[in-house]
Structures are given as structure tokens and as C-alpha cells.
Design a protein around this motif. Sequence first.
Motif, mmCIF file in Angstrom:
data_model
loop_
_atom_site.group_PDB
_atom_site.id
_atom_site.type_symbol
_atom_site.label_atom_id
_atom_site.label_comp_id
_atom_site.label_asym_id
_atom_site.label_seq_id
_atom_site.Cartn_x
_atom_site.Cartn_y
_atom_site.Cartn_z
ATOM 1 N N GLY A 211 41.651 66.332 19.913
ATOM 2 C CA GLY A 211 40.068 65.872 19.330
ATOM 3 C C GLY A 211 39.411 64.798 20.418
ATOM 4 N N LEU A 212 40.216 64.220 20.686
ATOM 5 C CA LEU A 212 39.793 63.104 21.480
ATOM 6 C C LEU A 212 39.420 63.967 23.143
ATOM 7 C CD1 LEU A 212 39.621 59.950 22.864
ATOM 8 C CD2 LEU A 212 41.525 60.632 23.519
ATOM 9 N N PHE A 213 39.678 64.422 23.542
ATOM 10 C CA PHE A 213 38.951 64.938 24.842
ATOM 11 C C PHE A 213 38.353 66.145 23.926
ATOM 12 C CE2 PHE A 213 43.636 63.968 26.071
ATOM 13 C CZ PHE A 213 43.237 63.621 26.922
ATOM 14 N N ASP A 214 38.129 66.578 23.273
ATOM 15 C CA ASP A 214 36.903 67.256 22.746
ATOM 16 C C ASP A 214 35.824 66.577 22.122
ATOM 17 O OD1 ASP A 214 38.196 69.631 22.282
ATOM 18 O OD2 ASP A 214 37.758 69.627 19.977
ATOM 19 N N LEU A 215 35.819 65.006 21.696
ATOM 20 C CA LEU A 215 34.871 63.887 21.378
ATOM 21 C C LEU A 215 34.184 63.284 22.802
ATOM 22 C CD1 LEU A 215 36.194 63.173 18.592
ATOM 23 C CD2 LEU A 215 33.973 63.968 19.166
ATOM 24 N N ALA A 216 35.719 63.636 23.745
ATOM 25 C CA ALA A 216 34.624 62.759 25.092
ATOM 26 C C ALA A 216 33.881 63.786 25.695
ATOM 27 C CB ALA A 216 36.132 62.265 26.078
ATOM 28 N N LEU A 217 34.509 64.884 26.103
ATOM 29 C CA LEU A 217 34.113 65.989 26.273
ATOM 30 C C LEU A 217 32.132 66.115 25.646
ATOM 31 C CD1 LEU A 217 36.700 68.368 26.752
ATOM 32 C CD2 LEU A 217 35.019 68.207 28.704
ATOM 33 N N ALA A 218 31.994 66.237 24.852
ATOM 34 C CA ALA A 218 30.831 66.065 24.022
ATOM 35 C C ALA A 218 29.581 64.972 24.704
ATOM 36 C CB ALA A 218 30.945 66.060 22.614
ATOM 37 N N ALA A 219 30.637 63.989 24.071
ATOM 38 C CA ALA A 219 30.400 62.382 24.503
ATOM 39 C C ALA A 219 29.368 62.254 25.954
ATOM 40 C CB ALA A 219 30.360 61.377 24.331
ATOM 41 N N GLN A 220 30.192 63.061 27.081
ATOM 42 C CA GLN A 220 29.194 62.680 28.461
ATOM 43 C C GLN A 220 28.636 63.511 28.821
ATOM 44 O OE1 GLN A 220 32.523 61.725 31.733
ATOM 45 N NE2 GLN A 220 32.417 63.955 32.080
ATOM 46 N N ALA A 221 28.578 65.427 28.294
ATOM 47 C CA ALA A 221 27.624 66.213 27.669
ATOM 48 C C ALA A 221 26.788 65.665 27.707
ATOM 49 C CB ALA A 221 28.288 66.982 27.330
ATOM 50 N N ARG A 222 26.448 64.520 26.902
ATOM 51 C CA ARG A 222 25.580 64.245 26.073
ATOM 52 C C ARG A 222 24.884 62.777 26.915
ATOM 53 N NH1 ARG A 222 22.877 67.569 21.880
ATOM 54 N NH2 ARG A 222 21.806 65.468 21.618
ATOM 55 N N GLU A 223 25.807 62.071 27.754
ATOM 56 C CA GLU A 223 25.568 61.717 28.509
ATOM 57 C C GLU A 223 25.979 59.757 27.650
ATOM 58 O OE1 GLU A 223 21.693 62.309 30.668
ATOM 59 O OE2 GLU A 223 22.157 63.953 32.055
ATOM 60 N N LEU A 224 26.205 60.243 27.109
ATOM 61 C CA LEU A 224 26.847 58.603 26.330
ATOM 62 C C LEU A 224 27.447 57.596 26.334
ATOM 63 C CD1 LEU A 224 26.383 60.749 22.884
ATOM 64 C CD2 LEU A 224 24.667 59.160 23.509
ATOM 65 N N VAL A 225 28.918 58.720 27.653
ATOM 66 C CA VAL A 225 29.350 58.316 27.953
ATOM 67 C C VAL A 225 29.987 58.650 29.791
ATOM 68 C CG1 VAL A 225 30.625 56.518 25.967
ATOM 69 C CG2 VAL A 225 31.083 58.560 26.387
ATOM 70 N N SER A 226 30.405 57.751 30.365
ATOM 71 C CA SER A 226 31.310 58.837 31.474
ATOM 72 C C SER A 226 32.753 58.315 31.850
ATOM 73 C CB SER A 226 29.968 58.586 32.745
ATOM 74 O OG SER A 226 30.270 57.111 33.300
ATOM 75 N N PHE A 227 32.815 58.670 32.493
ATOM 76 C CA PHE A 227 34.649 58.964 32.795
ATOM 77 C C PHE A 227 34.909 59.247 34.499
ATOM 78 C CE2 PHE A 227 34.164 60.171 28.444
ATOM 79 C CZ PHE A 227 34.946 59.372 28.001
ATOM 80 N N SER A 228 35.534 58.087 34.952
ATOM 81 C CA SER A 228 35.709 58.530 36.482
ATOM 82 C C SER A 228 36.959 59.487 36.276
ATOM 83 C CB SER A 228 36.796 56.650 37.141
ATOM 84 O OG SER A 228 37.775 56.311 36.537
ATOM 85 N N ASP A 229 38.152 59.526 35.189
ATOM 86 C CA ASP A 229 38.555 60.188 35.130
ATOM 87 C C ASP A 229 39.332 60.216 33.630
ATOM 88 O OD1 ASP A 229 41.308 61.857 35.206
ATOM 89 O OD2 ASP A 229 41.963 60.709 36.827
ATOM 90 N N MET A 230 38.970 61.703 33.284
ATOM 91 C CA MET A 230 38.624 62.447 31.705
ATOM 92 C C MET A 230 40.327 62.373 31.568
ATOM 93 S SD MET A 230 36.552 64.717 28.911
ATOM 94 C CE MET A 230 35.102 64.123 29.575
ATOM 95 N N LEU A 241 33.547 54.357 24.757
ATOM 96 C CA LEU A 241 33.993 55.990 23.662
ATOM 97 C C LEU A 241 33.962 56.141 22.639
ATOM 98 C CD1 LEU A 241 33.382 58.781 23.780
ATOM 99 C CD2 LEU A 241 36.280 58.816 23.575
ATOM 100 N N PHE A 242 34.609 55.195 21.956
ATOM 101 C CA PHE A 242 34.750 54.546 20.533
ATOM 102 C C PHE A 242 33.315 54.080 19.251
ATOM 103 C CE2 PHE A 242 38.834 56.415 21.154
ATOM 104 C CZ PHE A 242 38.950 57.290 20.555
ATOM 105 N N GLU A 243 33.361 52.936 20.427
ATOM 106 C CA GLU A 243 31.423 52.418 20.197
ATOM 107 C C GLU A 243 30.920 53.362 19.166
ATOM 108 O OE1 GLU A 243 28.545 48.972 21.185
ATOM 109 O OE2 GLU A 243 29.842 49.471 22.110
ATOM 110 N N VAL A 244 30.854 54.616 20.127
ATOM 111 C CA VAL A 244 30.032 55.448 20.135
ATOM 112 C C VAL A 244 29.568 56.595 19.317
ATOM 113 C CG1 VAL A 244 28.835 57.886 20.895
ATOM 114 C CG2 VAL A 244 28.737 56.065 21.940
ATOM 115 N N LEU A 245 31.142 57.115 19.086
ATOM 116 C CA LEU A 245 32.304 57.440 17.973
ATOM 117 C C LEU A 245 31.450 57.545 16.129
ATOM 118 C CD1 LEU A 245 35.256 59.238 19.531
ATOM 119 C CD2 LEU A 245 32.714 60.481 19.110
ATOM 120 N N ILE A 246 32.521 55.661 16.502
ATOM 121 C CA ILE A 246 32.045 55.305 14.893
ATOM 122 C C ILE A 246 30.949 55.054 14.388
ATOM 123 C CG2 ILE A 246 32.823 52.863 14.254
ATOM 124 C CD1 ILE A 246 34.728 52.287 15.910
ATOM 125 N N GLN A 247 30.158 54.921 15.533
ATOM 126 C CA GLN A 247 28.746 54.881 15.054
ATOM 127 C C GLN A 247 27.853 56.181 14.939
ATOM 128 O OE1 GLN A 247 26.148 53.939 18.464
ATOM 129 N NE2 GLN A 247 26.908 51.461 18.787
#
Length: 424
Positions: A211-230, A241-247
Motif C-alpha cells: 500500500g505504501l507504493f500505491d500511495l507513493a505512486l499516487a502522490a508522485q503522479a499528483r506532483e505532491l512529492v517526488s522520489f529519487s528512487d521509489m 510523503l506521510f505528511e501529505v497522506l496524513i492530511q
Amino acid sequence: MPSIDRRNAIKTISKAAGAALATATLPVSAFSIGKAKPKLRVMGTHVTLQEELRQKAMHDLGIDLEFEAKGSAAVLQKASTNPQSFDLYEQWSNSINVLWRSNAIQKIEKSKIKYWDEINSLCKTGRVSPNAKIGAGDAPYKLLNVQDNGELSDKPSEHASFLPYVHNVDSFGYNTNVIEKGIPYETESWGWLLDPNYQGKVAIVNAPTIGLFDLALAAQARELVSFSDMGAMTKRELDQLFEVLIQYKQRGHFSGFWTSVPESVRFMKSDRVVIESMFSPAVSSLNGQNVPVTFAAPKEGYRGWHGVMCLSSATTGRMKDVAYEYMNWWLSGWPGAFIARQGYYISNPQRSKEYLSQAEYAYWYEGNAAATALKGTDGKVSVAAGTLRTGGSYEKRFENVAVWNTVMPTYEYSLQKWYEFLSA
């Protein structure tokens, strides 16, 4: 009278001894000394530990099978701490590092796997075709081979850390009665999981390595966060990432977090959600119940997973032999055909082809339209005639893996952040 009783007793004893001898020589293994039907204990998830498979394996192999199915996090925790509780473990390649480091599993002799040479290149080299993306994270080929020093790597050796068998790519499912059907690889996006329009109607799989990667992919797709290596997020990236998700969670965006395929089916069928993390069997089940769910082919790429069958470090002797028999059975053809009908692939698909109709193989593996209505593993029609499988052929789907289910170097920290998120 005493002498008569004595003669009668001798006759009785002789008859009993003869009966016992006859029974002992019956050609039935269950009645032979040391030949009781072995019971193989298999621990894993509901993905593969299904009753139809259990019954068929017991019939074909002449053994008893005990399946213990739980959520992915629960079985990994139990297996890594108590290898005596199972003989074989079935889950995903992201569990290998945890199991290997905890000495819960032992190496598998490739020479004892009857169809090893038939296993395709996806797990052996990381690519199912020359143009395929390797994908970030724990691509299974990186963990397959056991070296002489006990390390796991992609360098070929005589031993494997797991048997490669069932695999697939995952994404999310959405109800097309509510969400307009998108275009595979073009408009469908992981970002839909965090779309405010679906607030209160979204569910995520409750597994910190999935589930972590589902949400990471979602957050990156919406340009809310970015990762050098997911596949190897840093602590700083996890914090962001989790600051955004908790909101999102505190705004009531998520309706729930499911732990099993049946639970994800209930979420969607009851209209509790309109979009959620999904596995292919859940989509097939819902389609068979006339719930119009589409399994997305995200333009960012899939989250890939590869099933692993692992041998407990505590399994020895006759049970170890039985475990190899069961592993070989899984690659023998029928099981691969069975799981194809719920949308999963097997690592030696050509052997399963003869157990599938031409229409089934063309739809599930080749990406062609269904020539006839196709039934799922539950016997209900799950694919209407003329339907195309979302994402296309086997090769097409595995050419587009963005990230694999993974245990990252920051695994312990990601667990901490995951549970903070769930309790927020």
C-alpha cells in the motif's frame, strides 16, 4: 474346562494375529508402518491458498494439505519468527529479504525442480522482453540465487531462495458507474487514488510493503512529492510523503484499509468505495457479480509482484520431499491454468496452455478480445465476449512495471510511518 478355555484362547489369539498380519500387508499406505499420509502445512495469503487448489493437490499428490491464510503482514511476521509453524510459505518476493535474514527459510535445490528450465526470463533476468523496464525496488531476479557465501543475488547458482511461480502486476480498480472509463496507459493514473472528487470513497491495501507504493505512486503522479528512487525511499522522502497522506486521512479521504481480497470485494460491492487498491481476483469476482469494475493500466506503470514459494528452515526428511513434490505440482500445468482464470500468470506458461481453451489463452496471455464469454475460478462469467483485457498482453503488462513490492533499506522507519498514518 481350563484346558478347553486355553485351546479356545490360543485359537482366538491365532485368528487375531492372522487378521493383524493381513491388515499389515494391505497395499494401502495409510495403514503401513511409517507410511501415514503426510500433512504438508502451507502458510500464505488468500491469493493462492484457495480451496479448489488444495483439493486438487491432495487428489493428485495423495497427501493432506493444511492451508493457513492470513493478511500479508500477519503471515510474514509469523513465518519470520516461527519457521516451525509451516513447511512451505507462499507470498511475494518482497518477503524474501525478511525471511532470509531471519533464517526462517532454507535454500532450494534447482535440480529438484522438475521444470526449472521452463521458467521464463522475467524472474531469471528481470525482463520478459528486451524492451521491458526492470522496475524499481525488489525485482525478483535480484533475490533469486543463493551464493556460496549465503548472499542473495542475480548471479546464477545451483540454489534458489524461492520457487518462482504465480505473478502479476497490480494497480487499482474503479467502478465505471461512477468514474468514467479511462484509456489504458494514457489517461488512467495512480493519481486518481488521491483525487479530492472521490473523498470518502477510497480504500488502500493495508500492507506497508504494498500500500505504501500505491500511495507513493499516487502522490508522485499528483506532483505532491517526488522520489529519487521509489524502491529505496529516504527517511526525508518518507516524512514528506506521510505528511501529505496524513492530511488526506484527517480530511476523511480514505474509507478504509483492507487486509484480504474478500474484504476488498465487499468494500466495492457495498458501494463503500468507488476506487481502491485491488488485486486481479477481486476484479474478476466483482465482474462475475455484475459490478462494473475496471482494473486500471496506469500511465505511470504498474506495481509488480512475483509469488515466491519458500521452504521452511525447519522442514527436513520426508516432509521436505513432499514439499518438493508440491512445488513441482504447481508448475505442472493445471494450477497455472486455474490461476490464469483469475488474471494471474505462471512462470512456465507454455505448460499451462494445454489446460486452457484457445479463447482463454488468447484473452489472458495474448491480450486479444475474448472470443466467447469466459468463466472465473468461481464458475461465474467474469469476462464478456468481445472484452479486451485492460493493459493488454502478458509482455505488454510486464514491460511497464514502475516498482516492485519491496522491503526498502528504510523498512523499519517506513513501518513506523505507516502505522502513524493508520492511527492518525
